[in-house]
Design an enzyme around this catalytic site. Sequence first.
Site, short mmCIF file in Angstrom:
data_model
loop_
_atom_site.label_atom_id
_atom_site.label_comp_id
_atom_site.label_asym_id
_atom_site.label_seq_id
_atom_site.Cartn_x
_atom_site.Cartn_y
_atom_site.Cartn_z
N ASP A 23 1.02 -1.25 0.06
CA ASP A 23 -0.02 0.11 0.10
C ASP A 23 0.82 1.16 0.02
O ASP A 23 1.69 1.38 0.83
CB ASP A 23 -0.84 0.02 1.11
CG ASP A 23 -1.81 1.15 1.31
OD1 ASP A 23 -3.30 0.90 1.30
OD2 ASP A 23 -1.62 2.27 1.08
N ASP A 116 -4.25 2.40 -4.86
CA ASP A 116 -2.63 2.41 -4.32
C ASP A 116 -2.46 1.14 -3.46
O ASP A 116 -1.65 1.06 -2.80
CB ASP A 116 -2.56 3.58 -3.34
CG ASP A 116 -2.92 3.50 -1.89
OD1 ASP A 116 -3.76 2.75 -1.86
OD2 ASP A 116 -2.29 3.83 -1.18
N GLU A 117 -3.28 0.20 -3.53
CA GLU A 117 -2.94 -1.29 -2.94
C GLU A 117 -3.33 -2.30 -3.75
O GLU A 117 -4.16 -2.37 -4.54
CB GLU A 117 -3.50 -1.18 -1.68
CG GLU A 117 -4.97 -1.27 -1.51
CD GLU A 117 -5.53 -1.04 -0.23
OE1 GLU A 117 -5.71 0.17 0.12
OE2 GLU A 117 -5.76 -1.97 0.70
P1 TTP Z 1 -5.18 5.17 1.31
O1 TTP Z 1 -4.29 4.17 1.02
O2 TTP Z 1 -6.34 4.89 2.23
O3 TTP Z 1 -4.50 6.28 2.18
P2 TTP Z 1 -3.14 6.96 1.74
O4 TTP Z 1 -2.33 6.22 0.73
O5 TTP Z 1 -3.43 8.42 1.50
O6 TTP Z 1 -2.44 7.05 3.09
P3 TTP Z 1 -1.84 5.68 3.91
O7 TTP Z 1 -0.26 6.13 4.01
O8 TTP Z 1 -2.45 5.82 5.28
O9 TTP Z 1 -2.08 4.53 2.90
O10 TTP Z 1 -5.82 5.91 -0.04
C1 TTP Z 1 -4.88 5.80 -1.26
C2 TTP Z 1 -5.54 7.05 -1.87
O11 TTP Z 1 -7.02 7.14 -2.14
C3 TTP Z 1 -5.37 8.51 -1.09
O12 TTP Z 1 -4.03 8.95 -1.43
C4 TTP Z 1 -6.30 9.15 -1.61
C5 TTP Z 1 -7.38 8.25 -2.03
N1 TTP Z 1 -8.73 8.77 -0.93
C6 TTP Z 1 -9.63 9.18 -1.10
O13 TTP Z 1 -9.84 9.65 -2.21
N2 TTP Z 1 -10.52 9.43 -0.14
C7 TTP Z 1 -10.48 8.71 0.95
O14 TTP Z 1 -11.43 8.80 1.59
C8 TTP Z 1 -9.54 8.00 1.09
C9 TTP Z 1 -9.15 7.18 2.62
C10 TTP Z 1 -8.41 7.82 0.32
MG MG Z 2 -2.20 4.20 0.99
MG MG Z 3 -4.81 2.18 0.07
#
Ligand code: TTP
Ligand code: MG
Ligand code: MG
Length: 359
Positions: A23, A116-117
């Site tokens: 991720d 992103d994962e």
């Molecule tokens: P995530 O992987 O949940 O969050 P992140 O990558 O920003 O942070 P982390 O390091 O905790 O993993 O989400 C991936 C992307 O998806 C994030 O960068 C932006 C988008 N996103 C949204 O558009 N709305 C949301 O509510 C969330 C949680 C994420």
């Molecule tokens: Mg993330």
């Molecule tokens: Mg994610």
Amino acid sequence: MNEFVSGADYNIKENYNLFLLVDMDYFYVACEIRRNKSLEGKPVAVFHAVGERGAILTSNYEARKMGIKSGMSLSKARSVPGVIFINADMDYYLKTSNEIFSFLKGFGELEQVSVDEGFILIKGNYEKAYELAESIKQNIKEKFDLPCSIGISYNRVMAKLACEFAKPNGIFVIRRSEAQEFLKDVEVSKLYGVGEKTTKILNSLGVYKVKDLFSIDPSLLRSKLGDKASSYLFLLAKGEDPYKYNKEEIPKSISTINTLEKDLDKEEILEIVFSMVYELSSELQTNNLVSKTVTVRAVYEDFDNQSVSFSLNFYTNDYKKLFEVAKQLVNKLDNKKIRKIGVGFSNLKKLTEESLKNY
Ligand code: TTP
Ligand code: MG
Ligand code: MG
């Protein structure tokens, strides 16, 4: 069998199915920093706006420390001084995501689950998985100049949990033999699929950590959560994956629901609805699915709720088209303050040439 392998045990042949969950860290913000290095070390948030109103999509750790979190309204976030706000550039993030996932395909069987994962499925032992994770992290750093975290475990739900503990910028392993002990002190809200609503119910029963689940009456839990959810919860608490993931299985619907930070009028929820539609559309795209029915469900401040649906005469997974429908549906909602808003897509099918007629 002992799953701990130290140097001395190295010649023991171990061949488990293992899952790596990769991720990306603060993904959208990390994409911005990579193309503008002057942002490094500063608090940065990416937002999406419809008209005047906007919501925070994500923020880096510097900004999180200052209280800026995903889902927060832009106006509230802007009241925090010193944070840099950037308007989302979805095309850039999606392009970067596609490049990363094409690259990850080379490391094993890949199942992308969001922008992103993704899970990488391998056969081997935990040492091999760890070395692979190190190499993936290093490669992503070198090739894309982006940080990521990797969770390693024996099924998807545990790999996902491991990744939570790996963040930021780390690798975390949960071996099957350690899982029970590890899970005891994990908060129930961290279990895969346990959302805010279930967490509240569990907390009201005195269940905060996984170990608390085993000291309450199972029939009480079933009466509060229903049979299916409580049996899933027990499996999760034991470190098992209840979701019986099957790539060929088509769900009846996919949906997401958000409790608003404060009650809002229907005119004020569009940017949140947009990000929900966007999230669900990427889930459709990832799973090669298309939908023709959109449902918007509102829970009002008086706890009354309303559900409105509309079916298109074609199938799509295009977020713009689906958002157009969702917008019309929001318009049909009552003129009352909204507490919670949900979006769902149903009438799903696999994307085929046939389903793209009239696209
Ligand atoms: P995530 O992987 O949940 O969050 P992140 O990558 O920003 O942070 P982390 O390091 O905790 O993993 O989400 C991936 C992307 O998806 C994030 O960068 C932006 C988008 N996103 C949204 O558009 N709305 C949301 O509510 C969330 C949680 C994420
Ligand atoms: Mg993330
Ligand atoms: Mg994610």
